[in-house]
Design an enzyme around this catalytic site. Structure first.
Site, PDB file in Angstrom:
ATOM      1  CG  ASP A 198      -0.303  -0.087   2.438  1.00  0.00           C
ATOM      2  OD1 ASP A 198       0.849  -0.710   2.721  1.00  0.00           O
ATOM      3  OD2 ASP A 198      -0.636   0.682   3.338  1.00  0.00           O
ATOM      4  CD  GLU A 222       4.372   0.413   6.874  1.00  0.00           C
ATOM      5  OE1 GLU A 222       5.168   0.591   7.453  1.00  0.00           O
ATOM      6  OE2 GLU A 222       3.881   1.481   6.015  1.00  0.00           O
TER       7      GLU A 222
HETATM    8 ZN   LIG Z   1       6.864   2.378   3.982  1.00  0.00          ZN
END
Ligand SMILES: [Zn+2]
Length: 367
Positions: free
Chosen positions: A75, A136
């Protein structure tokens, strides 16, 4: 050493960044990555996590060698729709309306090209695992939802740090959050203020008394959110704030939390208010000694390609923090991305090339 095909690497990187992948919407980029790795004979499995999936890729090799893990995340932060990569002879950036997404697609491009390279050039290698996480950027949500027991590697190399290639993150902080809610007593602000207990006032005093900002070289504390009150003619019944504490040293983090709690207790007692405190651990920190095998192997792999290893501490967390809570010893490496989380984000092509060489060198160095 290691002749990396620059045009192919840049093409892979551009293709990756031009596929939008905000957190929880990694499907399209994941399909692209799976296609590339399947061509190389790798096994790819997706693992449901929240609204998306983590991706685990396995490349089998000589089982007498030590198995290693590479990791990064799929992401990117927003704005990441319609990324148009602007490629010059030396540098890749966005057109200024979006982020570039080199955080962390530089890592993914590096992994794809490194594996293609070792296959094409028959570089000896052991079993390799590549874990690419989702979400993340929302607080390590992907890796927190992944079963680390599925990993067989001994050493982990996360490519998710900014700055020049050669930086090795060997220290990252513990991080906890606190939600503090102060309950006072409502009353009419004009007719009977003395009958009320103003929660905003109590919380304000608490905030001015608790430590703030940089506490010492490895510890920080920040109040990041505040809310409370309903109207100017009501003595505020409730006020709340959220804060975080980070420290490389767990004891220091806990000591700061204790100080905060004591100040809350004293101050609420003084005014006859009440407090509700919710504390949660965001992630554990880690410290890898410079003589730890994973650090020594990384230095050796860097020296082979004429990179100077620089050991540094980081003030933030990454998937590395979570991986280190398993049996795998992991470090976080810079993959060359610069000015991340901004529309000025860019990466130098030479750094993409060095990062790929580093991944190949790590594969060859870990025997
Ligand atoms: Zn990163």
């Amino acid at each position: 050493m290691y002749e990396i095909n620059k045009e192919k690497l840049v093409r892979t990187f551009v293709e990756l960044v031009e596929i939008p992948s905000p957190s929880w919407h990694e499907k399209k980029v994941m399909d692209y990555i799976i296609r590339r790795f399947k061509k190389l004979g790798a096994s790819c499995t997706t693992h449901k996590c929240g609204e998306s999936h983590n991706l685990l890729i396995k490349i089998s090799g000589d089982s007498r060698r030590t198995p290693i893990l590479f990791s990064g995340h799929m992401d990117t932060v927003i704005p990441c729709d319609n990324v148009k990569a602007v490629v010059t002879d030396t540098k890749i950036s966005s057109d200024g309306t979006t982020v570039l997404g080199s955080d962390d697609k530089a890592a993914i491009a590096i992994f794809i090209e490194a594996i293609e390279y070792i296959k094409e050039h028959k570089v000896p290698h052991g079993n390799i695992e590549i874990l690419l996480t989702c979400a993340e950027e929302l607080g390590l949500k992907g890796i927190k939802g992944f079963d680390l027991a599925l990993l067989k590697s001994k050493f982990g190399f996360v490519f998710d740090s900014s700055g020049d290639i050669g930086r090795i993150i060997v220290k990252a902080p513990y991080h906890s959050n606190m939600k503090i809610k102060i309950k006072g007593k409502a009353s009419h602000a004009g007719m009977a203020p003395e009958k009320g207990v103003n929660a905003i006032r109590v919380l304000s005093e608490i905030i001015t008394l608790i430590p703030n900002g940089r506490i010492d070289e490895e510890t920080t504390l920040n109040v990041g959110i505040i809310s409370g009150g309903r109207a100017t003619n009501i003595v505020a019944e409730e006020a709340a704030c959220d804060l975080e504490v980070r420290s490389i040293n767990e004891k220091k983090m806990l000591a700061e939390e204790k100080k905060v709690i004591e100040i809350i207790k004293k101050t609420t007692a003084k005014y006859g208010a009440k407090a509700v405190i919710e504390r949660s651990l965001e992630y554990n920190g880690f410290i890898i000694d410079e003589n730890d095998p994973v650090a020594l192997l990384t230095s050796e792999a860097m020296k082979k390609i004429k990179l100077k290893p620089v050991f540094v501490a980081m003030g933030g967390g990454s998937d590395t923090n979570i991986i280190n809570s398993s049996k795998i010893r992991a470090i976080n490496l810079s993959c060359g991305m610069q000015k991340i989380h901004s529309t000025e984000e860019f990466i130098m092509i030479k750094d993409l090339i060095s990062g790929t060489k580093l991944a190949v060198s790590l594969i060859e160095t870990v025997k």
